[in-house]
Write an enzyme that holds these catalytic residues in place. Structure first.
Site, mmCIF file in Angstrom:
data_model
loop_
_atom_site.group_PDB
_atom_site.id
_atom_site.type_symbol
_atom_site.label_atom_id
_atom_site.label_comp_id
_atom_site.label_asym_id
_atom_site.label_seq_id
_atom_site.Cartn_x
_atom_site.Cartn_y
_atom_site.Cartn_z
ATOM 1 N N LYS A 1 -17.009 9.445 1.975
ATOM 2 C CA LYS A 1 -17.918 8.650 1.259
ATOM 3 C C LYS A 1 -19.181 8.634 2.007
ATOM 4 C CE LYS A 1 -14.942 6.864 -1.744
ATOM 5 N NZ LYS A 1 -14.125 5.780 -1.541
ATOM 6 N N LEU A 2 -20.297 8.753 1.331
ATOM 7 C CA LEU A 2 -21.834 9.127 1.631
ATOM 8 C C LEU A 2 -22.022 8.705 3.148
ATOM 9 C CD1 LEU A 2 -24.845 9.516 -0.545
ATOM 10 C CD2 LEU A 2 -24.928 8.334 1.797
ATOM 11 N N LEU B 1 -0.105 4.115 0.901
ATOM 12 C CA LEU B 1 -0.518 5.029 1.930
ATOM 13 C C LEU B 1 -1.040 6.345 1.339
ATOM 14 C CD1 LEU B 1 1.614 4.021 5.042
ATOM 15 C CD2 LEU B 1 -0.748 3.207 4.356
ATOM 16 N N ASN C 1 -22.026 -0.835 -3.874
ATOM 17 C CA ASN C 1 -21.626 0.284 -2.957
ATOM 18 C C ASN C 1 -21.318 -0.324 -1.565
ATOM 19 O OD1 ASN C 1 -21.894 2.604 -4.808
ATOM 20 N ND2 ASN C 1 -22.732 3.787 -3.214
ATOM 21 N N PRO D 1 -24.770 16.904 3.160
ATOM 22 C CA PRO D 1 -24.990 17.486 1.826
ATOM 23 C C PRO D 1 -25.475 16.381 0.904
ATOM 24 C CG PRO D 1 -22.564 16.874 2.325
ATOM 25 C CD PRO D 1 -23.181 16.439 3.493
ATOM 26 N N VAL D 2 -26.720 16.417 0.506
ATOM 27 C CA VAL D 2 -27.372 15.642 -0.438
ATOM 28 C C VAL D 2 -27.308 16.221 -1.823
ATOM 29 C CG1 VAL D 2 -29.606 14.582 -1.182
ATOM 30 C CG2 VAL D 2 -28.944 14.668 1.485
ATOM 31 N N ASP E 1 0.804 -1.272 -0.197
ATOM 32 C CA ASP E 1 -0.173 -0.186 0.094
ATOM 33 C C ASP E 1 0.676 1.273 0.013
ATOM 34 O OD1 ASP E 1 -1.847 2.117 0.920
ATOM 35 O OD2 ASP E 1 -3.198 0.494 1.120
ATOM 36 N N TYR F 1 -13.359 8.115 -12.825
ATOM 37 C CA TYR F 1 -13.042 6.958 -11.697
ATOM 38 C C TYR F 1 -13.658 5.670 -12.516
ATOM 39 C CZ TYR F 1 -14.187 3.539 -8.404
ATOM 40 O OH TYR F 1 -14.416 2.250 -7.732
ATOM 41 N N ARG G 1 -24.002 16.568 -8.786
ATOM 42 C CA ARG G 1 -22.559 16.030 -9.135
ATOM 43 C C ARG G 1 -22.491 16.000 -10.555
ATOM 44 N NH1 ARG G 1 -21.078 10.259 -7.093
ATOM 45 N NH2 ARG G 1 -19.953 11.093 -5.645
ATOM 46 N N LYS H 1 -11.358 2.674 -14.125
ATOM 47 C CA LYS H 1 -11.656 1.116 -13.377
ATOM 48 C C LYS H 1 -12.121 0.444 -14.388
ATOM 49 C CE LYS H 1 -11.867 -0.199 -9.899
ATOM 50 N NZ LYS H 1 -10.495 -0.909 -9.035
ATOM 51 N N THR I 1 -15.996 -2.415 -9.942
ATOM 52 C CA THR I 1 -16.945 -1.984 -9.256
ATOM 53 C C THR I 1 -18.333 -2.096 -10.498
ATOM 54 O OG1 THR I 1 -17.920 0.309 -9.095
ATOM 55 C CG2 THR I 1 -16.046 0.159 -10.173
ATOM 56 N N ASP I 2 -19.410 -1.891 -9.782
ATOM 57 C CA ASP I 2 -20.707 -1.944 -10.676
ATOM 58 C C ASP I 2 -20.597 -0.556 -11.617
ATOM 59 O OD1 ASP I 2 -21.090 -0.097 -8.634
ATOM 60 O OD2 ASP I 2 -23.098 -0.634 -8.189
ATOM 61 N N GLU I 3 -19.820 0.342 -11.168
ATOM 62 C CA GLU I 3 -20.056 1.620 -11.951
ATOM 63 C C GLU I 3 -19.450 1.424 -13.213
ATOM 64 O OE1 GLU I 3 -18.769 5.288 -9.789
ATOM 65 O OE2 GLU I 3 -19.138 4.312 -7.788
#
Ligand code: NAD
Length: 318
Positions: free
Chosen positions: A186-187, A35, A176, A202-203, A33, A147, A270, A151, A123-125
């Site tokens: 993260k949310l 870091l 997620n 913040p939404v 890692d 991002y 976003r 990926k 990721t699913d993204e």
């Protein structure tokens, strides 16, 4: 099993290292890692002295470091990445470097080492957004953000090393995650820790974007399942089966902390915000894996973890 885990000081990597040492006390784990801001040695404080665990501080983009880290290893589980969509919208360079070049460096070194299994954690993204239905493993990739595009690039590279050189690569694509040790940008951890400090949450936009949520331990058990049962050259979706709007999640966190809607601050959406991610996880379920956590109680116990572990997140929010 002799594992090299990349990004083991991050959120999912650290939970994975802990789970594997519990499940397989005889396995050896090396954690590579760099870091970055997201990598935190405190995430593995409890296993630092385990004789089967060792840590290398280094960059996955550096072939010398990676080659050395792969000595005497049979399995690579690749988590290391830049992982925050908002940061990628601000500046995508480091995302391309780490996620694409770093993955290529690992794959290239794996070819020259005696690697029996290389699991690329994705990721699913990468599938992009869909209003209806759920993505299957063979669907096209249509990522939207820097991002998810980086990926997707790393997924394609990983699979190309299987097709071209026969490297035993499997890819997992998960929805997620939430749970302990998630960086408070993260949310879910951002909202919990903001509320604990009496700050509004913040939404984005209307808050109606939909994500599927999975407890991090279920993601890690899915990766272990693919490690034990998956085939090379295959992709496996991992999902929790808990699709919720961001506003739903917000209300649940508010309720758990005894706060009301006045603590919501609606902010500009976003850029390029994907409306909905959804995975069809039939493939892995047919093979025998399923998520174990009940969403409601897993979310409440996650809230409780952040409430009880201020020492962990407070320094990260300063
Ligand atoms: P994270 O940001 O918490 O951790 C990333 C880790 O990688 C950190 O420890 C960081 O120091 C390390 N790292 C970054 N660049 C590095 C480099 N160049 N060399 C070595 N180490 C480096 O991320 P996370 O949420 O734990 O995600 C881990 C993986 O899982 C990522 O590949 C991500 O794309 C994927 N994923 C995450 C989610 C999610 O909900 N968090 C969902 C699906 C897939």
């Amino acid at each position: 099993m002799k594992l090299l885990v990349t990004g083991g000081c991050g959120f999912i990597g650290s939970n994975f290292v802990r789970m594997m040492l519990q499940r397989y006390p005889d396995c050896d784990i090396t954690n590579l890692d760099k870091l970055t801001y997201a990598g935190n040695p405190e995430n593995l404080k409890d296993i630092r002295d385990n004789p089967n665990y060792s840590f290398i501080k280094g960059d996955i983009c550096d072939p010398h470091v990676v080659e050395k880290a792969m000595e005497n290893v049979d399995i690579v589980i690749h988590f290391a990445a830049e992982s925050h969509v908002d940061r990628s919208i601000e500046d995508g360079d480091v995302f391309v470097r780490t996620n694409v070049l770093g993955t290529n460096t690992l794959l290239n070194c794996a070819l020259r080492s005696d690697i029996k299994k290389f699991i690329h954690v994705s990721t699913d993204e990468v599938y992009g957004s869909t209003e209806t239905g759920s993505f299957k493993e063979e669907d096209n990739l249509e990522p939207s953000s820097p991002y998810s595009s980086s990926k997707a690039g790393s997924d394609l590279l990983a699979m190309s090393y299987h097709t071209t050189y026969g490297l035993p690569v499997s890819i997992t694509r998960c929805t997620n995650n939430f749970g302990p040790y998630q960086y408070p940008e993260k949310l879910i951890p951002l909202f919990i820790t903001n509320l604990m400090e009496s700050e509004k949450v913040p939404v984005y936009g209307t808050g109606l974007n939909i994500r599927d949520w999975i407890h991090v331990d279920d993601h890690c058990s899915g990766i272990d399942f693919v490690l034990q049962n998956g085939n090379s050259g295959e992709v496996y979706n991992i999902g929790g089966g808990n699709e919720l709007t961001n506003l739903d999640i917000t209300h649940r966190v508010l309720k758990d902390l005894g706060k009301d809607e006045s603590m919501i601050r609606y902010v500009e959406d976003r850029k390029g915000h994907d409306f909905r991610y959804s995975l069809d996880c039939t493939k892995l379920k047919k093979m025998g894996w399923k998520p174990e956590y009940d969403f409601e109680s897993a979310l409440s116990s996650t809230v409780k973890w952040y409430v009880e572990n201020r020492w962990w997140w407070e320094p990260l929010k300063q």
